[in-house]
Motif scaffolding. Structure first.
Motif, PDB file in Angstrom:
ATOM      1  N   VAL A 130      -1.636  15.529  22.693  1.00  0.00           N
ATOM      2  CA  VAL A 130      -2.531  16.658  22.964  1.00  0.00           C
ATOM      3  C   VAL A 130      -3.352  16.424  24.226  1.00  0.00           C
ATOM      4  O   VAL A 130      -3.837  17.378  24.836  1.00  0.00           O
ATOM      5  CB  VAL A 130      -3.477  16.945  21.771  1.00  0.00           C
ATOM      6  CG1 VAL A 130      -2.676  17.248  20.511  1.00  0.00           C
ATOM      7  CG2 VAL A 130      -4.454  15.802  21.535  1.00  0.00           C
ATOM      8  N   TYR A 131      -3.519  15.171  24.641  1.00  0.00           N
ATOM      9  CA  TYR A 131      -4.342  14.874  25.817  1.00  0.00           C
ATOM     10  C   TYR A 131      -3.675  15.282  27.120  1.00  0.00           C
ATOM     11  O   TYR A 131      -4.351  15.459  28.141  1.00  0.00           O
ATOM     12  CB  TYR A 131      -4.689  13.385  25.862  1.00  0.00           C
ATOM     13  CG  TYR A 131      -5.716  12.972  24.835  1.00  0.00           C
ATOM     14  CD1 TYR A 131      -7.058  13.293  25.008  1.00  0.00           C
ATOM     15  CD2 TYR A 131      -5.348  12.284  23.696  1.00  0.00           C
ATOM     16  CE1 TYR A 131      -8.010  12.927  24.075  1.00  0.00           C
ATOM     17  CE2 TYR A 131      -6.287  11.906  22.743  1.00  0.00           C
ATOM     18  CZ  TYR A 131      -7.619  12.236  22.941  1.00  0.00           C
ATOM     19  OH  TYR A 131      -8.561  11.869  22.010  1.00  0.00           O
ATOM     20  N   GLY A 132      -2.345  15.423  27.132  1.00  0.00           N
ATOM     21  CA  GLY A 132      -1.657  15.800  28.349  1.00  0.00           C
ATOM     22  C   GLY A 132      -1.807  14.736  29.433  1.00  0.00           C
ATOM     23  O   GLY A 132      -1.933  13.548  29.145  1.00  0.00           O
ATOM     24  N   GLU A 141     -12.047  11.427  22.235  1.00  0.00           N
ATOM     25  CA  GLU A 141     -12.060  12.670  21.458  1.00  0.00           C
ATOM     26  C   GLU A 141     -12.973  13.718  22.090  1.00  0.00           C
ATOM     27  O   GLU A 141     -12.841  14.916  21.797  1.00  0.00           O
ATOM     28  CB  GLU A 141     -12.526  12.399  20.018  1.00  0.00           C
ATOM     29  CG  GLU A 141     -11.632  11.473  19.233  1.00  0.00           C
ATOM     30  CD  GLU A 141     -12.011   9.993  19.374  1.00  0.00           C
ATOM     31  OE1 GLU A 141     -11.532   9.189  18.562  1.00  0.00           O
ATOM     32  OE2 GLU A 141     -12.796   9.661  20.311  1.00  0.00           O
ATOM     33  N   GLU A 142     -13.878  13.296  22.949  1.00  0.00           N
ATOM     34  CA  GLU A 142     -14.794  14.225  23.609  1.00  0.00           C
ATOM     35  C   GLU A 142     -14.193  14.839  24.874  1.00  0.00           C
ATOM     36  O   GLU A 142     -14.781  15.749  25.468  1.00  0.00           O
ATOM     37  CB  GLU A 142     -16.105  13.516  23.964  1.00  0.00           C
ATOM     38  CG  GLU A 142     -16.818  12.879  22.771  1.00  0.00           C
ATOM     39  CD  GLU A 142     -17.068  13.886  21.660  1.00  0.00           C
ATOM     40  OE1 GLU A 142     -17.517  15.010  21.961  1.00  0.00           O
ATOM     41  OE2 GLU A 142     -16.800  13.541  20.488  1.00  0.00           O
ATOM     42  N   ASN A 242      -9.252   9.274  17.109  1.00  0.00           N
ATOM     43  CA  ASN A 242      -8.089   8.558  17.647  1.00  0.00           C
ATOM     44  C   ASN A 242      -7.728   7.362  16.763  1.00  0.00           C
ATOM     45  O   ASN A 242      -8.612   6.613  16.347  1.00  0.00           O
ATOM     46  CB  ASN A 242      -8.385   8.005  19.054  1.00  0.00           C
ATOM     47  CG  ASN A 242      -8.478   9.071  20.118  1.00  0.00           C
ATOM     48  OD1 ASN A 242      -7.944  10.159  19.976  1.00  0.00           O
ATOM     49  ND2 ASN A 242      -9.162   8.745  21.211  1.00  0.00           N
ATOM     50  N   LEU A 243      -6.437   7.167  16.532  1.00  0.00           N
ATOM     51  CA  LEU A 243      -5.938   5.930  15.938  1.00  0.00           C
ATOM     52  C   LEU A 243      -4.910   5.348  16.903  1.00  0.00           C
ATOM     53  O   LEU A 243      -3.783   5.835  16.992  1.00  0.00           O
ATOM     54  CB  LEU A 243      -5.292   6.177  14.571  1.00  0.00           C
ATOM     55  CG  LEU A 243      -6.209   6.522  13.406  1.00  0.00           C
ATOM     56  CD1 LEU A 243      -5.406   6.566  12.108  1.00  0.00           C
ATOM     57  CD2 LEU A 243      -7.370   5.543  13.266  1.00  0.00           C
ATOM     58  N   ALA A 283      -5.864   4.909  24.104  1.00  0.00           N
ATOM     59  CA  ALA A 283      -6.826   5.390  23.118  1.00  0.00           C
ATOM     60  C   ALA A 283      -8.186   4.723  23.256  1.00  0.00           C
ATOM     61  O   ALA A 283      -8.292   3.493  23.293  1.00  0.00           O
ATOM     62  CB  ALA A 283      -6.297   5.141  21.708  1.00  0.00           C
ATOM     63  N   ASP A 284      -9.223   5.537  23.315  1.00  0.00           N
ATOM     64  CA  ASP A 284     -10.579   5.062  23.084  1.00  0.00           C
ATOM     65  C   ASP A 284     -10.769   5.074  21.570  1.00  0.00           C
ATOM     66  O   ASP A 284     -10.751   6.136  20.949  1.00  0.00           O
ATOM     67  CB  ASP A 284     -11.578   6.000  23.759  1.00  0.00           C
ATOM     68  CG  ASP A 284     -13.030   5.589  23.550  1.00  0.00           C
ATOM     69  OD1 ASP A 284     -13.308   4.794  22.634  1.00  0.00           O
ATOM     70  OD2 ASP A 284     -13.903   6.102  24.286  1.00  0.00           O
ATOM     71  N   ILE A 285     -10.922   3.915  20.957  1.00  0.00           N
ATOM     72  CA  ILE A 285     -11.003   3.842  19.495  1.00  0.00           C
ATOM     73  C   ILE A 285     -12.425   3.559  19.003  1.00  0.00           C
ATOM     74  O   ILE A 285     -12.623   3.195  17.840  1.00  0.00           O
ATOM     75  CB  ILE A 285     -10.027   2.794  18.922  1.00  0.00           C
ATOM     76  CG1 ILE A 285     -10.289   1.409  19.486  1.00  0.00           C
ATOM     77  CG2 ILE A 285      -8.585   3.229  19.171  1.00  0.00           C
ATOM     78  CD1 ILE A 285      -9.474   0.311  18.806  1.00  0.00           C
TER      79      ILE A 285
END
Length: 324
Positions: A130-132, A141-142, A242-243, A283-285
């Protein structure tokens, strides 16, 4: 507690089902066993669960409203973990309407049933796609994500949005988990690690799209299951989390790790970059760490070795590679 896992005979779903059944949960699995890859693989995934009294299999399609109504009416379902989807970026370019029907329409059908039958929680398996194409890393996620570059990514983002709508309208607790390239034993056969391992093992050339510098944040299946379980055990209104492993690796380095684990050299067939594929994921987790206590434990070097060991012991049938 009774948990419905959609796509429960698939890669992630079957691992989660095993985990839950082992802990005494009642697990209802719905899967349509479609021909995206050899359905025999899915039957093998759940072979060890079929005799367990805590496990029930429903062979059905989430786009069929009557099937879902019968299922939700027959069982007092506490939580839904929605993993069923038409997967894969490249096939979505060829069949966008099918991806919309399953990934968006099927999700709406499930949300309707959750509201009607007062399900306590809905967990949605989303995707890093989804982030493209993002310049900012790692992916948070922000981040604003308004430009998905494949129908698959667009349907996953659309499903996240419709999940929020149902939370807003009906106060249904929803957690959307954005998975970052999950791998490990029983990984789908068309995914890179499985496909490359199989082709190198068969001494066949592997197709490498681009120059090998693209990178992915590969996440081992046990870490994903840990994140899913944490989401099941915690209460939120609506969250996107995010995972991932938060440690991306370039494609050419991934090939080297597979070569090392197999003890074989890859023959590489360089191909032009593919439409719909992103250059990188990362990923920023920090949100998962804060809200779920999520801490991935399997580095890519260990995970690839574990996968190759499984592959050698459980080589799939040749028909598994008909999806490119």
């Amino acid at each position: 507690m009774t948990v419905l896992i959609t796509g429960g005979a698939g890669f992630i779903g079957s691992h989660l089902a095993e985990n839950l059944v082992a802990e005494g949960y009642r697990v209802i699995c719905i899967d349509d066993f479609n021909d995206y890859y050899d359905p025999r693989i899915k039957w093998e995934n759940i072979a060890g669960l079929q005799a367990r009294p805590e496990f029930r299999l429903v062979k059905g399609d989430i786009t069929n409203k009557e099937t879902l109504e019968e299922l939700f009416s027959a069982w007092n379902i506490d939580q839904v973990v929605h993993l069923a989807a038409r997967a894969g970026v490249r096939p979505s370019l060829r069949q966008p309407a099918l991806y919309e029907k399953v990934n968006v329409g099927g999700t709406i059908n499930l949300l309707e049933q959750c509201v009607r039958h007062q399900v306590k929680k809905f967990i949605f398996g989303s995707s890093s796609s989804v982030y493209g194409e993002q310049d900012k890393i790692p992916f948070s996620e922000e981040d604003r994500i308004e430009r998905p570059i494949s129908p698959y990514a667009a349907t996953k983002r659309a499903a996240e949005l419709i999940c929020y709508t149902y939370h807003h309208l009906y106060q249904l607790p929803v957690i959307c988990l954005r998975f970052f390239t999950v791998y490990g034993p029983r990984q789908r056969p068309e995914m890179a690690i499985h496909k490359f391992t199989s082709l190198i093992y068969q001494r066949q050339p592997i197709p490498l799209y681009g120059d090998g510098s693209s990178s992915r944040d590969y996440t081992f299946i046990s870490d994903i299951v840990s994140g899913l379980r944490a989401a099941m055990d915690r209460n939120f209104g609506y969250e996107i989390i995010n995972l991932g492993n938060s440690s991306p690796i370039q494609l050419k380095e991934l090939v080297r790790l597979i070569e090392e684990a197999l003890g074989l050299k890859a023959r590489i067939d360089f191909q032009p970059p593919q439409s719909g594929d992103v250059t990188r994921t990362y990923a920023d987790i920090s949100k998962a760490q804060k809200l779920l206590g999520y801490h991935p434990e399997v580095p890519i070097e260990e995970g690839v070795a574990l996968f190759v060991d499984w592959f050698k012991r459980n080589r799939p049938c040749p028909a598994a590679h008909h999806v490119a």
